[in-house]
Enzyme design. Structure first.
Site, PDB file in Angstrom:
ATOM      1  N   LEU B 207      63.962  66.710 -58.022  1.00 14.65           N
ATOM      2  CA  LEU B 207      65.305  66.023 -57.481  1.00 14.65           C
ATOM      3  C   LEU B 207      65.585  66.423 -56.124  1.00 14.65           C
ATOM      4  O   LEU B 207      65.331  67.673 -55.707  1.00 14.65           O
ATOM      5  CB  LEU B 207      66.580  66.769 -58.609  1.00 14.65           C
ATOM      6  N   GLU B 208      65.655  65.572 -55.283  1.00 15.45           N
ATOM      7  CA  GLU B 208      65.643  65.735 -53.850  1.00 15.45           C
ATOM      8  C   GLU B 208      66.972  65.455 -53.321  1.00 15.45           C
ATOM      9  O   GLU B 208      67.514  64.429 -53.376  1.00 15.45           O
ATOM     10  CB  GLU B 208      64.541  64.840 -53.172  1.00 15.45           C
ATOM     11  N   HIS B 330      57.412  53.556 -62.710  1.00 16.59           N
ATOM     12  CA  HIS B 330      56.241  53.410 -62.260  1.00 16.59           C
ATOM     13  C   HIS B 330      55.145  53.647 -63.088  1.00 16.59           C
ATOM     14  O   HIS B 330      53.894  53.689 -62.625  1.00 16.59           O
ATOM     15  CB  HIS B 330      55.858  53.994 -60.642  1.00 16.59           C
ATOM     16  N   ASN B 331      55.482  53.999 -64.488  1.00 18.79           N
ATOM     17  CA  ASN B 331      54.481  53.797 -65.538  1.00 18.79           C
ATOM     18  C   ASN B 331      55.046  53.103 -66.610  1.00 18.79           C
ATOM     19  O   ASN B 331      55.705  53.587 -67.717  1.00 18.79           O
ATOM     20  CB  ASN B 331      54.182  55.328 -65.999  1.00 18.79           C
ATOM     21  N   MET B 382      57.065  67.192 -51.018  1.00 16.77           N
ATOM     22  CA  MET B 382      58.231  67.781 -51.134  1.00 16.77           C
ATOM     23  C   MET B 382      58.910  68.097 -49.609  1.00 16.77           C
ATOM     24  O   MET B 382      60.019  68.397 -49.619  1.00 16.77           O
ATOM     25  CB  MET B 382      58.361  69.210 -51.874  1.00 16.77           C
ATOM     26  N   HIS B 405      53.319  53.891 -55.514  1.00 17.90           N
ATOM     27  CA  HIS B 405      54.508  54.540 -56.342  1.00 17.90           C
ATOM     28  C   HIS B 405      54.714  55.949 -55.629  1.00 17.90           C
ATOM     29  O   HIS B 405      55.640  56.741 -55.919  1.00 17.90           O
ATOM     30  CB  HIS B 405      54.088  54.819 -57.580  1.00 17.90           C
ATOM     31  N   LYS B 481      62.618  71.486 -57.672  1.00 13.01           N
ATOM     32  CA  LYS B 481      60.960  71.163 -58.605  1.00 13.01           C
ATOM     33  C   LYS B 481      61.001  71.254 -59.798  1.00 13.01           C
ATOM     34  O   LYS B 481      61.569  72.491 -60.346  1.00 13.01           O
ATOM     35  CB  LYS B 481      59.691  71.843 -57.777  1.00 13.01           C
TER      36      LYS B 481
END
Lengths: 140, 482
Positions: B207-208, B330-331, B382, B405, B481
C-alpha cells in the site's frame, strides 16, 4: 538437517534428501518449518496428525508441503518436529504424519519466509541406493 | 542451442520467435522489449513462452510484455488467447494469486499536507489494514457471506456498507466476473478465504502513498482530476490464500487428468484442460469466484483507507475527496470478443502478470473512461514509484488489449538478500526520504529497488509500441509492505 536452498527469480526452492521415503517426508516437513520460522522459538504443546494419500509420489509430496502451509494459515499451527511414516499400497502412495508444535503466536514466532503454495515448477525426484532426493519450488 | 538465440528483432520494441523454430509451436512468440531491457531477458522465461505457443487452441501468438520474467508454466508478463470451442484454459496462465491487481485512489490532498504527518498517517493505516503472514481481517464472515462474495465480487462490499456504489464502474468488469461458483471451490480454500477478506497479505503486496510528480497528458489528467503534487494511494493485493488454494487444487486435478489421458507436458506447471470440458469449466467458475474475492478485498481495503484518512484529519467525506480512480486485475483469464481473420469471436484471454488495456471507445468501458481509455496502473519498486497510463488502440490488435503490469524482477529473493548485505538497504531508504513500514524487515530486503527492472524503461516500451500511454508519474512518500 539435509536440505539446501535453490534460487529462482520469483520465489524459493528447496532440495531435500532422506535415506528412505519416510525420512524424506520428515526432512521435507522439518526443512519447511526451518525456512519458514525460527524453530527454536516453537514449544511443543500440541500434536497434529493425519494420513494423506495420492496416486503419485509427486502429488503426495506437493500435498504434504501444502498441508503445512494450510495448517499455519487456517489452524494457526506451527511445528517444531515432523515425524512421517511412508507406505505404498497397490493403488496409492500414503504418508502418516505427526507434527509436534503449538498454536502460532505472531509476537513470539518470528516468520522468516512466507510460503503460499508448493508448486510443480521444476519438480525433481531422484532415487539412488543411498538417498531419495526431491526439489520443490514454493510460491512466496 | 538456447531459446534466446532464436529471437529476431523486428522493430525497436519487439522481438519474435517465428512459428516453426521449435517442434510443436502452433503460433509465433512475440516479446515487447526495447534494447535497454533486453539484457534482463532470461532463457527460462523465453522457454516458457515457447511452451505456451504449443498449447491447443492458441490464437495468433504467444505474447509477453516488457516486464517478462520466469513464472510457473506461463512466464510472468505472458498473454495468450484461446479459442472457446477448441482451446484450453490453464491455471498456469492465471497464477496462484488469482486477480492480483492494483487499485488507485485519488484525493484532493497535496504533498505539503502530509509533509509533517506522513509517518503518523501511514502508521494509522498500517494498524487498520492487516498485513503479513496469514493476516486475518476484522471482518467476521460466515460461509454464506463468502458464497455471495464469490458470486458478486465488489458488489458484496458495497451492499454491506464497505464501499461506494459509484466505485463499481471504476473497477475492471465492474468488480464482478460472471460465473463464480461456490460449488467448484474446495473446503480448504473456503477455510483459507473466510478470515482473510480486507487484508493486504505479504510478499510483494503493498500500500503506497504517492504524489503526482509529473503529468504527461494534461487533457486526460484533467479528466481523471489529477494534478501535480496531488496525493494518490496505490494498493496492490489479490485473492490471498483463497486464490492460492484454488490454484493449487486445480493444478493437482489437471495433473491427474492429463496423466490419466497420457498427455505429456513440457513443464509440469503448464497444466491445462479444454475450456469446454467439465474440468475446464469448473476451473473457470472457481477462478471467477477467486477473482470476485479479490475485487471485494480491494474494495474493502479502499474503504478502510478512506475511513482512516477521514478520521485522521477529523473531517467528513464532504470535506475531503478520497475517490477510486480505477481498479485493475493483472492475473486473470477472461472471456473477451476479438476479430480474428475478419470474424468476431469469443476467446479466453489469459493475462499472467499483464494488465488489460482497453482503448477509448471500447464498449465495455463506462463513463469518462469511454472518452479516455481505461486507466492502466503500473507500480514500480518501493522507492521509484509508478505510473498511471491509459489503454492504447494498438493493444487491441497487437496484444489482445494487454500491456505490462509492473517493473518485473531481475534478482531472485535470495539474490536480493545477498545484495542487501553489501548495501545497507535501510540507510538507502532513509536517504530517499520514503517512510517504509512492514511486518517483516525480510520483506523489505527482498523487495529492494535493485531486485526490479527500471519501471521507466518498461513504460517507455509499451508507450513506443502504442499499447498504452502515460498520463502521470507517481513518486512514493510512504510505503506499507506486506
Amino acid at each position: 538437517m539435509e536440505y539446501r536452498l535453490l534460487d529462482d527469480t520469483g520465489d524459493l526452492g528447496i532440495e531435500v534428501k532422506g535415506e528412505d521415503f519416510s525420512k524424506l517426508f520428515e526432512n521435507l516437513g522439518n526443512s519447511i518449518y526451518d525456512i519458514m520460522l525460527k524453530r527454536e522459538d516453537v514449544f511443543i504443546s500440541k500434536i497434529e496428525r493425519d494420513t494423506l494419500k495420492e496416486d503419485s509420489l509427486e502429488d503426495l509430496l506437493i500435498k504434504f508441503s501444502n498441508m503445512i502451509i494450510y495448517k499455519l494459515e487456517c489452524k494457526r499451527f506451527v511445528g517444531k518436529i515432523v515425524k512421517a511414516d511412508f507406505k505404498k499400497s497397490k493403488k496409492f502412495f500414503v504418508v502418516d504424519y505427526k507434527i509436534f508444535g503449538e498454536r502460532f503466536v505472531p509476537s513470539r514466532h518470528f516468520i522468516k519466509n512466507v510460503f503460499k503454495a508448493a508448486t510443480y515448477h521444476n519438480f525433481e525426484m531422484v532415487e539412488d541406493e543411498k538417498y531419495k532426493k526431491v526439489k520443490i519450488y514454493f510460491d512466496l | 542451442m538456447s531459446y534466446k538465440e532464436f529471437l529476431k528483432r523486428v522493430d525497436e520494441n519487439k522481438v519474435v520467435i517465428p512459428k516453426g523454430s521449435f517442434e510443436g509451436m502452433r503460433v509465433d512468440c512475440e516479446i515487447f522489449l526495447n534494447r535497454e531491457i533486453e539484457k534482463y531477458l532470461e532463457e527460462d522465461s523465453v522457454k516458457q513462452l515457447v511452451n505456451v505457443s504449443k498449447l491447443p487452441g492458441i490464437v495468433k501468438k504467444s505474447l509477453a510484455m516488457p516486464d517478462i520474467h520466469s513464472g510457473y508454466g506461463f512466464p510472468i508478463g505472458g498473454v495468450a488467447a484461446f479459442d472457446l470451442k477448441n482451446g484450453i484454459i490453464s491455471p498456469g496462465g492465471v497464477g496462484y494469486d488469482i486477480n492480483c491487481g492494483v487499485r488507485c485512489i485519488v484525493t484532493d490532498l497535496k504533498r505539503n499536507d502530509l509533509k509533517k504527518c506522513i509517518k503518523e498517517l501511514l502508521t494509522k493505516i498500517f494498524l487498520e489494514v492487516p498485513s503479513g503472514i496469514g493476516s486475518e481481517g476484522s471482518l467476521r464472515l460466515k460461509k454464506n457471506d463468502l458464497k455471495r462474495i464469490v458470486l458478486k465480487g465488489a458488489f458484496w462490499a458495497v451492499e454491506n456498507g464497505f464501499g461506494d456504489d459509484r466505485d463499481l464502474e471504476s473497477i475492471e468488469s465492474n468488480g464482478c466476473l460472471k460465473g463464480g461458483d461456490f460449488e467448484c471451490i474446495s473446503e480448504e480454500a473456503i477455510e483459507r478465504g473466510i478470515s482473510q477478506q480486507g487484508t493486504l497479505g505479504s510478499g510483494n503486496h503493498f500500500l503506497e502513498i504517492d504524489y503526482v510528480s509529473e503529468i504527461f497528458d494534461a487533457d486526460i489528467a484533467k479528466k481523471f482530476e489529477l494534478f501535480e503534487n496531488q496525493i494518490v494511494i496505490m494498493l496492490h493485493t489479490g485473492s490471498r490464500g483463497f486464490g492460492h488454494q484454488i490454484c493449487s487444487d486445480y493444478v493437482s486435478l489437471f495433473q491427474k487428468d492429463l496423466r490419466k489421458k497420457g498427455i505429456p507436458l513440457p513443464d509440469k506447471q503448464l497444466v491445462y484442460s479444454y475450456f469446454n470440458s467439465d474440468l475446464g469449466r469448473r476451473y473457470y467458475k472457481a477462478m471467477a469466484g477467486a477473482a470476485n474475492y479479490a475485487f471485494c478485498n480491494r474494495e474493502i481495503i479502499g474503504y478502510m483507507i478512506k475511513k482512516t484518512i477521514l478520521k485522521f484529519f477529523k473531517v467528513s467525506q464532504n470535506d475531503l475527496k478520497i475517490e477510486l480512480l480505477y481498479d485493475i486485475a493483472h492475473n486473470i483469464a477472461k472471456i473477451e470478443e476479438y476479430e480474428i481473420d475478419g470474424k468476431k469471436g469469443k476467446l479466453i484471454v489469459h493475462r499472467k502478470g499483464a494488465t488489460r488495456s482497453f482503448p477509448k471507445g471500447h464498449p465495455e468501458l463506462k463513463g469518462i473512461f469511454k472518452e479516455t481509455g481505461q486507466p492502466v496502473l503500473i507500480p514500480g519498486d518501493m522507492l521509484s514509484g509508478g505510473y498511471i497510463l491509459v489503454g492504447g488502440e494498438r493493444s487491441v490488435e497487437e496484444t489482445f488489449s494487454s500491456t505490462c503490469h509492473g517493473a518485473g524482477r531481475t534478482l531472485s529473493r535470495k539474490e536480493a538478500v545477498r545484495f542487501s548485505k553489501r548495501v545497507n538497504v535501510f540507510d538507502k531508504i532513509k536517504e530517499s526520504g520514503v517512510f517504509v513500514l512492514s511486518q517483516s524487515n525480510r520483506t523489505i530486503v527482498e523487495e529492494i529497488p535493485q531486485a526490479y527492472k527500471n519501471v521507466d524503461d518498461v513504460v517507455k516500451t509499451v508507450r513506443d509500441a502504442k499499447l498504452s500511454f502515460p498520463v502521470a508519474k507517481l513518486l512514493p512518500i510512504g510505503v506499507i509492505k506486506g
